[in-house]
Design a protein around this motif. Structure first.
Motif, PDB file in Angstrom:
ATOM      1  N   ASN A   1      35.093  35.557  32.790  1.00 55.41           N
ATOM      2  CA  ASN A   1      35.290  34.451  33.740  1.00 55.41           C
ATOM      3  C   ASN A   1      34.898  33.097  33.144  1.00 55.41           C
ATOM      4  O   ASN A   1      33.758  32.910  32.715  1.00 55.41           O
TER       5      ASN A   1
ATOM      6  N   ARG B   1      25.786  43.829  50.855  1.00 56.38           N
ATOM      7  CA  ARG B   1      25.004  42.734  50.271  1.00 56.38           C
ATOM      8  C   ARG B   1      25.090  41.544  51.213  1.00 56.38           C
ATOM      9  O   ARG B   1      26.180  41.237  51.714  1.00 56.38           O
TER      10      ARG B   1
ATOM     11  N   TYR C   1      24.398  30.050  46.248  1.00 57.97           N
ATOM     12  CA  TYR C   1      25.188  31.046  45.542  1.00 57.97           C
ATOM     13  C   TYR C   1      25.674  32.124  46.528  1.00 57.97           C
ATOM     14  O   TYR C   1      24.909  32.596  47.362  1.00 57.97           O
TER      15      TYR C   1
ATOM     16  N   ASP D   1      21.401  39.254  46.219  1.00 57.53           N
ATOM     17  CA  ASP D   1      21.498  38.745  44.842  1.00 57.53           C
ATOM     18  C   ASP D   1      20.765  37.410  44.747  1.00 57.53           C
ATOM     19  O   ASP D   1      21.151  36.444  45.404  1.00 57.53           O
TER      20      ASP D   1
ATOM     21  N   HIS E   1      20.546  35.801  41.945  1.00 54.79           N
ATOM     22  CA  HIS E   1      21.359  35.114  40.933  1.00 54.79           C
ATOM     23  C   HIS E   1      20.531  34.305  39.936  1.00 54.79           C
ATOM     24  O   HIS E   1      20.800  33.113  39.710  1.00 54.79           O
TER      25      HIS E   1
ATOM     26  N   GLU F   1      18.855  41.760  43.344  1.00 52.86           N
ATOM     27  CA  GLU F   1      19.595  41.671  42.086  1.00 52.86           C
ATOM     28  C   GLU F   1      19.233  40.394  41.342  1.00 52.86           C
ATOM     29  O   GLU F   1      19.047  39.335  41.956  1.00 52.86           O
TER      30      GLU F   1
ATOM     31  N   GLU G   1      24.490  42.309  35.068  1.00 52.28           N
ATOM     32  CA  GLU G   1      25.916  41.968  35.070  1.00 52.28           C
ATOM     33  C   GLU G   1      26.300  41.074  33.898  1.00 52.28           C
ATOM     34  O   GLU G   1      27.464  41.036  33.523  1.00 52.28           O
TER      35      GLU G   1
ATOM     36  N   ARG H   1      23.210  47.122  35.998  1.00 53.92           N
ATOM     37  CA  ARG H   1      24.480  46.603  36.521  1.00 53.92           C
ATOM     38  C   ARG H   1      25.519  46.269  35.455  1.00 53.92           C
ATOM     39  O   ARG H   1      26.545  45.654  35.733  1.00 53.92           O
TER      40      ARG H   1
ATOM     41  N   HIS I   1      28.574  46.109  38.171  1.00 55.71           N
ATOM     42  CA  HIS I   1      29.141  44.846  38.622  1.00 55.71           C
ATOM     43  C   HIS I   1      30.611  45.072  38.971  1.00 55.71           C
ATOM     44  O   HIS I   1      31.339  45.706  38.212  1.00 55.71           O
TER      45      HIS I   1
ATOM     46  N   ASP J   1      36.142  38.883  39.592  1.00 54.73           N
ATOM     47  CA  ASP J   1      36.518  38.359  38.269  1.00 54.73           C
ATOM     48  C   ASP J   1      36.616  39.470  37.229  1.00 54.73           C
ATOM     49  O   ASP J   1      36.947  39.210  36.078  1.00 54.73           O
TER      50      ASP J   1
ATOM     51  N   GLU K   1      29.766  47.940  43.092  1.00 52.00           N
ATOM     52  CA  GLU K   1      30.132  46.730  43.840  1.00 52.00           C
ATOM     53  C   GLU K   1      31.654  46.680  44.032  1.00 52.00           C
ATOM     54  O   GLU K   1      32.410  47.015  43.126  1.00 52.00           O
TER      55      GLU K   1
HETATM   56  C1  GCO Z   1      27.937  39.560  41.650  1.00 51.81           C
HETATM   57  C2  GCO Z   1      27.958  38.418  40.712  1.00 51.81           C
HETATM   58  C3  GCO Z   1      29.172  37.568  40.770  1.00 51.81           C
HETATM   59  C4  GCO Z   1      29.098  36.528  39.667  1.00 51.81           C
HETATM   60  C5  GCO Z   1      30.419  36.324  39.057  1.00 51.81           C
HETATM   61  C6  GCO Z   1      30.382  35.346  37.914  1.00 51.81           C
HETATM   62  O1  GCO Z   1      26.851  40.032  41.897  1.00 51.81           O
HETATM   63  O2  GCO Z   1      28.985  39.988  42.075  1.00 51.81           O
HETATM   64  O3  GCO Z   1      26.743  37.709  40.753  1.00 51.81           O
HETATM   65  O4  GCO Z   1      29.412  37.025  42.017  1.00 51.81           O
HETATM   66  O5  GCO Z   1      28.601  35.335  40.145  1.00 51.81           O
HETATM   67  O6  GCO Z   1      30.872  37.576  38.629  1.00 51.81           O
HETATM   68  O7  GCO Z   1      31.612  35.329  37.278  1.00 51.81           O
END
Ligand code: GCO
Ligand code: MG
Length: 402
Positions: free
Chosen positions: A37, A147, A159, A210, A212, A236, A262, A283, A312, A316, A339
């Motif tokens: 991505n 989630r 996010y 998440d 993030h 996460e 991820e 992940r 993950h 994307d 996911e």
């Molecule tokens: C998730 C991820 C995604 C990412 C994305 C970035 O847990 O699914 O955090 O939402 O932000 O894949 O390209």
């Protein structure tokens, strides 16, 4: 059997995807996902310029040897671009093997360890009532694992929350979006979100969240401790994981389970996390961590420490990855959850697929290979459209972790 062609297909049916198609002299072909991505064309060029020419003439059945050749033979090991390119080749070769032997990929891996794969969906809202409504919709659709992400009061952006009413998509066209972040506001607010979920829906669903990469280890420890009464399935990416030993601090303070990986691309990114049992779920996923051949290695290593998988599965990662991941999940003994964010309608048309969704669970289907194809004529109608992931800045302007 020999490889006679390897083509890279870049398409944007709702979002950008890179696909590798490997064709043999017997007409059998396999496809693999090579989507990174926001950096898509780097992998496309790596494949086109440096990998595809090396595949011609090779026996597609020598999957392990080709993996080792591309990994060790590049001299420059690891990294997201290299490992995504290797993953695409690997996925395509397993697809070919399945088609040649007439077997679905999960049977080649050792057969199903379960009847279906539990997936988690995304409930997002601008505020708690909206997030709870989305949570309720997921329960109605049969999800057992959900989630939740929610807007934080007095914070411009958060996010994981979709802008309109559509599915959450972080990448934006026309430049890099700058978002703002305040750990203080988030930490004061987010336990209230989980409390509201448990108050309204009880403890019958797995609750995921998440962070993030936004927290420091001690902040993550504080969060994990504060939310223990709500019994999360996982938090996460509480903190960036380049410094794997940072997770020791989290572990010293909380029993809230942790999921990470991820952005990992090899076993070396999670070796310490796994062997010191600093995480509960890994992940890493097929597309970014070297394909079936390498993810299987990571999962087997994780199984020694009772760390389970939680691949993950954001949108994307293309439907090709989704298909292959479901075969992997159906087989992998130490499976945790997968996911599933869904895909734009156009993407589902460009990638005809055998996988099925049924009330919060999925199955990869039983067609030979991984069961996902690409309609190249349709793909050509959706040209590449550059899009970037956002960045996050603290309220004083400091660039932070998005
Ligand atoms: C998730 C991820 C995604 C990412 C994305 C970035 O847990 O699914 O955090 O939402 O932000 O894949 O390209
Ligand atoms: Mg994530």
């Amino acid at each position: 059997m020999k490889i006679v062609r390897a083509d890279v297909i870049v398409t944007c049916p709702g979002r950008n995807f890179v696909t590798l198609k490997v064709v043999t002299d017997e007409g059998v072909y396999g496809i693999g996902d090579a989507t990174l991505n926001g950096r898509e064309l780097a992998v496309a060029a790596y494949l086109k310029e440096h990998v595809c020419p090396l595949l011609i003439g090779r026996d597609p059945g020598r999957i392990e040897d080709i993996w080792q050749f591309l990994y060790k033979g590049a001299y420059w090991r690891r990294g997201p671009v290299t490992m995504t390119a290797i993953a695409a080749v690997d996925m395509a070769l397993w697809d070919i093997l399945g088609k040649v032997t007439g077997m679905p990929l999960y049977k080649l891996l050792g057969g199903a360890s379960r009847d279906s794969v539990m997936v988690y969906g995304h409930a997002t809202g601008r505020d708690i009532p909206e997030a709870l409504d989305r949570y309720a919709e997921h329960i109605d659709q049969g999800y057992q694992a959900i989630r939740i992400q929610c807007g934080v009061p007095n914070m411009r952006s958060v996010y994981g929350v979709s802008k309109g009413n559509g599915v959450y998509e972080p990448a934006t066209k026309g430049g890099v979006e700058e978002q703002s972040w305040s750990t203080e506001k988030y930490l004061d607010f987010v336990p209230k979100l989980f409390e509201a979920v448990r108050d309204r829906f009880g403890f019958g669903t797995h609750l995921l969240h998440d962070a993030h990469h936004r927290l420091t280890p001690i902040e993550a420890a504080r969060l994990g401790k504060a939310v223990e009464p709500y019994r999360l399935f996982w938090i996460e990416d509480p903190t960036p994981a380049e410094n794997q030993e940072g997770f020791r601090l989290i572990r010293e303070h909380t029993v809230t389970p942790i999921a990470v990986g991820e952005v990992f691309n090899s076993i070396w990114d999670c070796k310490q996390l796994i062997e010191e049992q600093l995480i509960d779920y890994i992940r890493a996923t097929l597309t970014h961590a070297g394909g079936i051949t390498h993810l299987r290695r990571i999962a087997d290593f994780a199984s020694l420490y009772q760390v389970r998988t939680g691949c993950h599965g954001a949108s994307d990662l293309s439907p090709v990855c989704m298909g292959a991941a479901l075969h992997f999940d159906l087989w992998v003994p130490n499976f945790g959850v997968q996911e599933y964010m869904g895909f734009p309608e156009a993407a589902l048309e460009v990638f005809p697929h055998a996988w099925q969704f049924d009330r919060g669970t999925m199955h990869p289907g039983d067609v030979p290979g991984h069961g996902v194809d690409i309609d190249e004529a349709l793909a050509a109608r959706y040209p590449y459209d550059p899009a970037y992931l956002p960045v996050a800045r603290l309220e004083d302007g400091t660039l932070w972790n998005w």
